[in-house]
Structures are given as structure tokens and as C-alpha cells.
Design an enzyme around this catalytic site. Structure first.
Site, PDB file in Angstrom:
ATOM      1  N   GLY A   1      -3.369  -4.591  10.305  1.00 31.73           N
ATOM      2  CA  GLY A   1      -3.569  -3.286  10.937  1.00 31.73           C
ATOM      3  C   GLY A   1      -3.817  -2.194   9.909  1.00 31.73           C
ATOM      4  O   GLY A   1      -3.846  -2.436   8.702  1.00 31.73           O
TER       5      GLY A   1
ATOM      6  N   ASN B   1       0.851  -1.190   0.000  1.00 32.36           N
ATOM      7  CA  ASN B   1       0.000   0.000   0.000  1.00 32.36           C
ATOM      8  C   ASN B   1       0.886   1.239   0.000  1.00 32.36           C
ATOM      9  O   ASN B   1       1.928   1.259   0.652  1.00 32.36           O
ATOM     10  CB  ASN B   1      -0.884   0.017   1.246  1.00 32.36           C
ATOM     11  CG  ASN B   1      -1.849   1.187   1.255  1.00 32.36           C
ATOM     12  OD1 ASN B   1      -2.381   1.585   0.216  1.00 32.36           O
ATOM     13  ND2 ASN B   1      -2.077   1.757   2.423  1.00 32.36           N
ATOM     14  N   THR B   2       0.472   2.235  -0.751  1.00 32.31           N
ATOM     15  CA  THR B   2       1.171   3.517  -0.686  1.00 32.31           C
ATOM     16  C   THR B   2       0.323   4.487   0.122  1.00 32.31           C
ATOM     17  O   THR B   2      -0.888   4.615  -0.084  1.00 32.31           O
ATOM     18  CB  THR B   2       1.506   4.071  -2.082  1.00 32.31           C
ATOM     19  OG1 THR B   2       2.208   5.311  -1.927  1.00 32.31           O
ATOM     20  CG2 THR B   2       0.278   4.285  -2.956  1.00 32.31           C
ATOM     21  N   HIS B   3       0.995   5.158   1.057  1.00 32.98           N
ATOM     22  CA  HIS B   3       0.307   6.069   1.970  1.00 32.98           C
ATOM     23  C   HIS B   3       1.007   7.421   1.952  1.00 32.98           C
ATOM     24  O   HIS B   3       2.234   7.483   1.936  1.00 32.98           O
ATOM     25  CB  HIS B   3       0.317   5.494   3.390  1.00 32.98           C
ATOM     26  CG  HIS B   3      -0.318   6.410   4.390  1.00 32.98           C
ATOM     27  ND1 HIS B   3      -1.675   6.679   4.379  1.00 32.98           N
ATOM     28  CD2 HIS B   3       0.207   7.155   5.390  1.00 32.98           C
ATOM     29  CE1 HIS B   3      -1.948   7.532   5.346  1.00 32.98           C
ATOM     30  NE2 HIS B   3      -0.828   7.843   5.969  1.00 32.98           N
TER      31      HIS B   3
ATOM     32  N   ASP C   1      -0.553  -5.459   6.361  1.00 31.82           N
ATOM     33  CA  ASP C   1      -0.913  -6.503   7.328  1.00 31.82           C
ATOM     34  C   ASP C   1      -2.322  -6.207   7.810  1.00 31.82           C
ATOM     35  O   ASP C   1      -3.031  -5.388   7.221  1.00 31.82           O
ATOM     36  CB  ASP C   1       0.132  -6.595   8.454  1.00 31.82           C
ATOM     37  CG  ASP C   1       0.212  -5.311   9.276  1.00 31.82           C
ATOM     38  OD1 ASP C   1      -0.680  -4.445   9.131  1.00 31.82           O
ATOM     39  OD2 ASP C   1       1.174  -5.175  10.048  1.00 31.82           O
TER      40      ASP C   1
HETATM   41  C1  GRF Z   1      -2.446   8.794  -2.697  1.00 31.90           C
HETATM   42  O1  GRF Z   1      -1.798   9.968  -2.278  1.00 31.90           O
HETATM   43  C2  GRF Z   1      -2.531   7.796  -1.584  1.00 31.90           C
HETATM   44  O2  GRF Z   1      -1.450   7.832  -0.712  1.00 31.90           O
HETATM   45  C3  GRF Z   1      -3.783   8.201  -0.891  1.00 31.90           C
HETATM   46  O3  GRF Z   1      -4.662   8.544  -1.926  1.00 31.90           O
HETATM   47  C4  GRF Z   1      -3.917   9.052  -3.014  1.00 31.90           C
HETATM   48  C5  GRF Z   1      -4.387   8.343  -4.248  1.00 31.90           C
HETATM   49  O4  GRF Z   1      -4.149   9.093  -5.382  1.00 31.90           O
HETATM   50  N1  GRF Z   1      -4.297   7.160  -0.037  1.00 31.90           N
HETATM   51  P1  GRF Z   1      -4.482   8.543  -6.844  1.00 31.90           P
HETATM   52  O5  GRF Z   1      -5.899   8.040  -6.855  1.00 31.90           O
HETATM   53  O6  GRF Z   1      -3.489   7.464  -7.154  1.00 31.90           O
HETATM   54  O7  GRF Z   1      -4.306   9.746  -7.718  1.00 31.90           O
END
Ligand code: GRF
Length: 206
Positions: free
Chosen positions: A146, A110-112, A144
Site C-alpha cells: 500500500g 520508509n520514512t514519511h 507493504d
Molecule cells: C523527507 O521529509 C521524507 O519524509 C519525504 O521527503 C523528505 C526527504 O528529504 N518523503 P531528504 O531528501 O532526505 O532531505
């Protein structure tokens, strides 16, 4: 030449991270292809971007199921049908359930848009701004059970400027976040990664 690795991507919004990944996949040297895009709601711009490229898509909404577990099962089944090497949650605003996690152990990322473990949840950039931090950024991590707690694969930073608003900071983070996602997924698919307790490492490309 080996077949490209298979990426399934989960989205909830505009899909700029998905778009960056699909662009990267156009280069055979990148070593991966997007084989499925799943959204949890209607109206996600990213779905159009995927369909224009002929990539299969599915929309699987929590509210269409009587129980959250049924949604979890439907999502797991859809993903399993695509046989992905990696599931990429790219702006997917749902916590994945146990069936999805068990179907792809250690293979969901996941990217956050914050520097975890600071500012988890869906308001990372504005929480960081309001806290008054001078450096913000994005975290790519293994999912995970969480919320935003898995082992960290990569982090990138951007400055918080004096005149930043939520929008300007968010956009600065997203630019760095997309680059990090593309670079890290490419390394993972070409060279692999490993986990040692709380720590995750990308294998060397040498
Ligand atoms: C990203 O910045 C991500 O971290 C967050 O929502 C955004 C998604 O952007 N949860 P996109 O839909 O990929 O433009």
C-alpha cells in the site's frame, strides 16, 4: 566484532536523511554501513554525498523502461546485488513494485513526514498545516504494497506554530525525522525488530 549491517538507501531528493545515516555509520558502534544508494531521477544531491564517500550509486528511472514491471525488476536486481540487510527508502518518491517487495520481505522501511495514518502521500506537511493540526511529525514504517500503510516502527512529533509556513513546518519535521531514522535504524540493525499483526516493535538493547 561482527561485520556492520548492510544498508541500501533509496532517494529522490536532497538526501538529508541519507546524509544523517552515512554520518551515523562513521561510528563503528553504530553497527551499520551504507553499501548502495539508488535514485529514481537525475540531479539528486544525495548522490553526490554518497559518491564523495566512495559509496556505490545507481540511477534507475521509471521512464527508461517500457513497463513499470521492468523498472521494478531493474531496481530489485540492483538492490539484490548489494545484499542489504535493510532497504531504507529515505525520501524516495516512488511506490515500490512487487519484485522489490518480494526480494526483501519485511526488510524495507520508509520514512514519511506526517503522523500516519494521517496525511499519507507526498504532501504530508502542507496537508497537515492546511488541516489545522497542532502537532505534526514523522513516521518510520515497514513498507507493504500500500501507500504509507505498513506497520509503524517509530513516530516523533513536533508542534505546529501559529506563524508556520509549509517550509518552516517541513524543516522542523525533517530535523526530528532524521534523528528518528538514525536512532531506529541503529536499533534495528544491532538488536532487531519483530512484527505482531499490525504492530511492530524494536527489540530491547539491554
Ligand atoms: C523527507 O521529509 C521524507 O519524509 C519525504 O521527503 C523528505 C526527504 O528529504 N518523503 P531528504 O531528501 O532526505 O532531505
Amino acid at each position: 566484532m561482527t561485520a556492520p549491517a548492510r544498508l541500501a538507501v533509496l532517494i529522490s531528493g536532497g538526501g538529508s536523511n541519507l546524509e544523517a545515516l552515512m554520518r551515523a555509520c562513521e561510528d563503528p558502534a553504530y553497527g551499520a554501513e551504507v553499501v548502495l544508494v539508488v535514485a529514481d531521477r537525475d540531479g539528486c544531491g544525495g548522490m553526490d554525498l554518497a559518491e564523495q564517500r566512495g559509496i556505490p550509486t545507481a540511477t534507475i528511472k521509471v521512464n527508461d523502461y517500457a513497463e513499470r514491471a521492468d523498472w521494478d525488476h531493474a531496481l530489485a536486481t540492483e538492490l539484490q546485488g548489494a545484499n542489504p540487510d535493510l532497504v531504507v527508502s529515505a525520501g524516495f518518491l516512488k511506490i515500490m513494485g512487487p519484485q522489490v517487495l518480494q526480494a526483501f520481505p519485511g526488510k524495507i522501511i520508509n520514512t514519511h513526514n506526517s503522523l500516519l495514518p494521517s496525511f499519507p502521500g507526498i504532501h504530508g506537511p502542507v496537508d497537515a498545516l492546511n488541516y489545522g493540526v497542532k502537532i505534526a511529525g514523522a513516521t518510520l514504517f515497514l513498507v507493504d504494497e500500500g501507500m504509507d500503510t505498513g506497520q509503524i516502527l517509530a513516530q516523533c512529533t513536533v508542534p505546529v506554530l501559529e506563524d508556520d509556513t509549509e517550509d518552516t513546518l517541513l524543516e522542523r519535521i525533517k530535523v526530528a525525522e532524521r534523528a528518528q531514522l538514525v536512532e531506529t535504524v541503529g536499533i534495528m540493525m544491532r538488536s532487531g525488530w519483530r512484527v505482531e499483526g499490525r504492530r511492530a516493535f524494536l527489540n530491547s538493547e539491554d
